[in-house]
Design a protein around this motif. Structure first.
Motif, short mmCIF file in Angstrom:
data_model
loop_
_atom_site.label_atom_id
_atom_site.label_comp_id
_atom_site.label_asym_id
_atom_site.label_seq_id
_atom_site.Cartn_x
_atom_site.Cartn_y
_atom_site.Cartn_z
N LYS A 5 -2.48 -1.04 48.62
CA LYS A 5 -2.90 -2.04 49.59
C LYS A 5 -4.36 -1.83 49.99
O LYS A 5 -5.13 -2.79 50.12
N GLU A 6 -4.74 -0.59 50.18
CA GLU A 6 -6.09 -0.26 50.61
C GLU A 6 -7.13 -0.61 49.54
O GLU A 6 -8.21 -1.11 49.86
N GLU A 7 -6.80 -0.39 48.28
CA GLU A 7 -7.78 -0.56 47.20
C GLU A 7 -7.78 -1.95 46.58
O GLU A 7 -8.74 -2.33 45.91
N PHE A 8 -6.72 -2.71 46.79
CA PHE A 8 -6.59 -4.00 46.13
C PHE A 8 -7.55 -5.00 46.78
O PHE A 8 -7.39 -5.36 47.94
N THR A 9 -8.51 -5.48 46.02
CA THR A 9 -9.55 -6.34 46.56
C THR A 9 -9.23 -7.82 46.35
O THR A 9 -8.35 -8.18 45.55
N LYS A 10 -9.96 -8.65 47.06
CA LYS A 10 -9.80 -10.10 46.92
C LYS A 10 -10.12 -10.54 45.49
O LYS A 10 -9.42 -11.40 44.92
N LYS A 11 -11.16 -9.97 44.91
CA LYS A 11 -11.53 -10.31 43.54
C LYS A 11 -10.40 -9.98 42.57
O LYS A 11 -10.08 -10.78 41.67
N GLN A 12 -9.79 -8.82 42.72
CA GLN A 12 -8.70 -8.43 41.84
C GLN A 12 -7.49 -9.33 42.04
O GLN A 12 -6.80 -9.70 41.07
N MET A 13 -7.21 -9.72 43.28
CA MET A 13 -6.11 -10.63 43.54
C MET A 13 -6.35 -11.98 42.87
O MET A 13 -5.45 -12.57 42.26
N LEU A 14 -7.59 -12.47 42.96
CA LEU A 14 -7.92 -13.76 42.35
C LEU A 14 -7.83 -13.71 40.83
O LEU A 14 -7.39 -14.67 40.19
N VAL A 15 -8.22 -12.58 40.24
CA VAL A 15 -8.09 -12.43 38.79
C VAL A 15 -6.62 -12.53 38.39
O VAL A 15 -6.26 -13.25 37.44
N ALA A 16 -5.75 -11.82 39.10
CA ALA A 16 -4.32 -11.86 38.80
C ALA A 16 -3.77 -13.27 38.98
O ALA A 16 -2.97 -13.75 38.17
N LEU A 17 -4.18 -13.92 40.05
CA LEU A 17 -3.69 -15.27 40.33
C LEU A 17 -4.16 -16.27 39.28
O LEU A 17 -3.38 -17.11 38.81
#
Length: 242
Positions: A167-179
């Motif tokens: 949770k601490e390391e997961f960034t918005k950019k990484q979330m958007l890539v996955a999405l």
């Protein structure tokens, strides 16, 4: 690039029993990348299951092939999410003040065993009568995308552990890539309504657990994955959105 590869390897190590390059250390820098790859790992698992079904289907009945796929599904995931499902169920049968303590207990309670057994029967029956095995990569991807979105958007209620680091390391950019890559795969399959259905399942789960606990835990992530898989299987089994 090295951290990205290690993140992918960590995701495979955590979510599967596949004999790939194993990473067991949750050191800083790769946990966010690992979460980013959760949907892709689900897609890979689904592709393996579909491939096995294609190999078996000429030699056995569809019912037996479905049951074999069910067993292989559990083996490939190491029953990881099922363990979270049973622990989460145990927590629902005690006062919420004691629920997290019960969920951390290594021993599965009576209700966890009963509900998990019932859940497995439903899943096995669903696969025994399922015909759209080519959609398994999509189903496993969307269920893990739900976990990714839960990790990013909703509070994590356990103060320590792998989940808090992710949770601490997961960034918005990484979330958007996955999405984005998940959404593009959904478009390739032309199953946008199935994508919406998965999000609705997450919304219902989120509404319940935010109200009960104020957030998610690692066990609840596993619960979310399992429930999403079963619901999406049955949406297709009953002929919706085909």
């Amino acid at each position: 690039m090295r951290d990205i590869f290690k993140g992918f390897a960590l995701a495979l190590s955590m979510l599967t029993t596949l004999p790939f390059f194993k990473v067991h250390d949750f050191y800083k820098g790769i946990n966010g990348y690992a979460v980013m790859f959760y949907p892709l790992v689900g897609f890979v698992l689904g592709a393996i299951l579909w491939g096995v079904y294609l190999l078996l289907s000429p030699y056995t009945s569809s019912l037996h092939a479905g049951v074999i796929i069910f067993g292989l599904w559990i083996l490939l995931t190491g029953a990881l999410h099922l363990d979270g499902f049973s622990d989460t169920v145990d927590g629902l049968y005690v006062h919420k003040e004691k629920a997290l303590e019960v969920m951390k207990d290594a021993h599965v309670g009576g209700m966890g065993m009963i509900i998990s057994g019932t859940f497995l029967i439903l899943k096995a029956s669903s696969l025994a009568h399922f015909e759209l095995f080519y959609l398994l990569p999509l189903l496993l991807m969307l269920s893990r995308l739900n976990a990714v979105l839960a990790i990013y958007f909703y509070p994590y209620i356990t103060p320590s552990g792998m989940g808090s680091l992710a949770k601490e390391e997961f960034t918005k950019k990484q979330m958007l890539v996955a999405l984005v890559y998940s959404f593009l795969i959904v478009l390739l399959y032309n199953k946008l309504l199935l994508f919406v259905s998965a999000l609705l399942v997450l919304f219902v789960i989120k509404s319940f657990f935010i109200k009960r606990y104020g957030g998610f835990s690692g066990d609840i992530y596993g619960f979310s994955i399992e429930v999403t898989e079963l619901i999406l299987l049955n949406i297709l089994l009953f002929g919706f959105f085909i």
